[in-house]
Enzyme design. Structure first.
Site, PDB file in Angstrom:
ATOM      1  N   GLN A   1      72.419  12.227  52.174  1.00 34.73           N
ATOM      2  CA  GLN A   1      72.845  11.789  53.503  1.00 34.73           C
ATOM      3  C   GLN A   1      72.071  12.579  54.535  1.00 34.73           C
ATOM      4  OE1 GLN A   1      74.184   9.397  55.023  1.00 34.73           O
ATOM      5  NE2 GLN A   1      76.280   9.777  55.672  1.00 34.73           N
TER       6      GLN A   1
ATOM      7  N   ASP B   1      75.260  27.603  41.951  1.00 29.32           N
ATOM      8  CA  ASP B   1      76.657  27.477  41.525  1.00 29.32           C
ATOM      9  C   ASP B   1      76.761  26.945  40.097  1.00 29.32           C
ATOM     10  OD1 ASP B   1      77.716  28.466  43.882  1.00 29.32           O
ATOM     11  OD2 ASP B   1      77.837  26.505  44.833  1.00 29.32           O
TER      12      ASP B   1
ATOM     13  N   CYS C   1      77.290  31.091  57.506  1.00 29.04           N
ATOM     14  CA  CYS C   1      78.102  30.022  58.101  1.00 29.04           C
ATOM     15  C   CYS C   1      79.473  29.907  57.449  1.00 29.04           C
ATOM     16  CB  CYS C   1      77.370  28.689  57.951  1.00 29.04           C
ATOM     17  SG  CYS C   1      77.057  28.188  56.240  1.00 29.04           S
TER      18      CYS C   1
ATOM     19  N   GLY D   1      69.214  10.792  46.076  1.00 32.43           N
ATOM     20  CA  GLY D   1      69.898  10.254  47.248  1.00 32.43           C
ATOM     21  C   GLY D   1      70.472  11.368  48.084  1.00 32.43           C
TER      22      GLY D   1
END
Length: 392
Positions: free
Chosen positions: A163, A110, A31, A161
């Site tokens: 999104q 990373d 992508c 947490g």
């Protein structure tokens, strides 16, 4: 390492034709926006980007920003740095649990490329396809989340947490954050002439997952069936899946032990693209020359049979959650490669010396006829580790 029991949609009350990879048109880190386009898009961010090292009590506090795997930001309170990265991918395998593990490993990689072995916190970014039925969503997404969570726990961190949004394609990723002392990370800019290049996972994952899907597409399978068997493809697919899900944490720790000078992880730009990006960051006038390409067994032959449509031999084939490309002192490299295979680190770790660092102009190249190292699958033939929560 043993193979997983194949994901069976019917065990989750889904249609037997369910395929996770059908909820995206791109695969894995395929992508990524092309490197040259990305550089142009980021020019405005780089114009006023302060990236000089800072001082704290006489010690240099390095700073790293746009253009590399992570950011390194000296904190206001002194003596510590924030090391942070974000990444996301699209589904590349059809096993939701393993896809969650792969997505988490890809984010953490990373940090590991900086020699960071401890992650303080993770956030999860999740795009739920609005093309999924309610049943598909309710059965599949929890498996992905569980895989992500389990990989984070294996890394010694937790997901606190994130999104979750609706999206036409499934999106899987996150943010990894840690606070480090200067001796806990390795800046990726200190390669010197005479170093050698070491790679810690074989190439060819994108080829393996693509041709595995071709088993159900006769017109594509017919192109390659003379150079590879169905068993070869199944083994390569399993090996690719296990490699992508394997954390680069062990390699990150050994970077300190064996005095690594620089590193990056190999993902969507292919080994050549990431080698070129790493070479540009070097303080010294050096270039990287790659002589050897370790490739999953039979995938080089498949790539050639397809007219090298994957770019594998040219080093441009995308990888997902690939290995680390590390610049090591020549006298340390062989010891690194031997040590990473030690049983004390668990199964599956490998490494190869693939090239050299020479005096140059901060570029990277692959020689005209690189040596292809056929990497035999390490997976066993038995099926173990069924996906959590399957009904019998």
């Amino acid at each position: 390492m043993s193979t997983r029991e194949s994901f069976n949609p019917e065990s989750y009350e889904l249609d037997k034709s369910f395929r996770l990879t059908r909820f995206t048109e791109l695969k894995g880190t395929g992508c990524k926006v092309p490197q040259d386009v990305l550089q142009k898009l980021l020019e405005s961010l780089q114009e006023n980007h302060f990236q000089e090292d800072e001082q704290f009590l006489g010690a240099v506090m390095p700073r790293l920003g746009i253009g590399m795997d992570t950011c390194v930001i000296p904190l206001r309170h002194g003596g510590l740095s924030l090391v942070q990265t974000t990444d996301y991918i699209y589904p590349i395998v059809d096993d939701p649990y393993m896809m969650g593990r792969i997505a988490c490993a890809n984010v953490l990689s990373d940090l590991y490329a900086m020699g960071v072995t401890e992650c303080d916190n993770m956030l999860m970014l999740l795009g739920v396809s609005n093309k999924m039925t309610d049943r598909e969503r309710d059965k599949v997404m929890p498996l992905i989340i569980q895989g992500f969570k389990d990989a984070a726990e294996e890394a010694g961190t937790s997901v606190t947490g994130g999104q979750t949004v609706l999206n036409p394609w499934i999106v899987l990723g996150g943010v990894a954050t840690t606070v480090c002392q200067p001796n806990e990370f390795i800046m990726p800019d200190n390669a010197v002439p005479g170093d050698v290049l070491v790679l810690t996972k074989p190439l060819g994952t994108q080829v393996a997952v693509a041709v595995h899907q071709w088993l159900d597409i006769p017109e594509k399978w017919n192109k390659i069936k003379l150079v590879v068997t169905q068993e070869d493809v199944e083994l390569a697919y399993q090996e690719a899946m296990m490699n992508m899900a394997r954390l680069n944490r062990t390699a990150a720790g050994l970077m300190h032990t064996f005095n690594a000078h620089a590193a990056t992880d190999i993902t969507g730009f292919g080994i050549l693209g990431h080698a070129q990006n790493l070479a540009k960051q070097q303080r010294n006038e050096v270039s990287f020359v790659i002589h050897n390409l370790p490739v999953l067994a039979k995938m080089a032959a498949v790539s050639k049979a397809c007219g090298n449509m994957f770019g594998l031999m040219h080093g441009t084939c995308p990888e997902t959650s690939g290995g680390l490309l590390i610049c090591l002192p020549r006298e340390q490299a062989a010891r690194f490669c031997a040590e990473i295979k030690s049983p004390k680190y668990g199964e599956g770790h490998q490494a190869w010396i693939i090239g050299i660092v020479e005096k140059g102009n901060r570029t990277a190249r692959i020689i005209d006829k690189p040596r292809i190292i056929e990497v035999a699958p390490q997976v066993a033939t038995q099926n173990v580790n069924p996906t959590p929560g399957a009904t019998s």
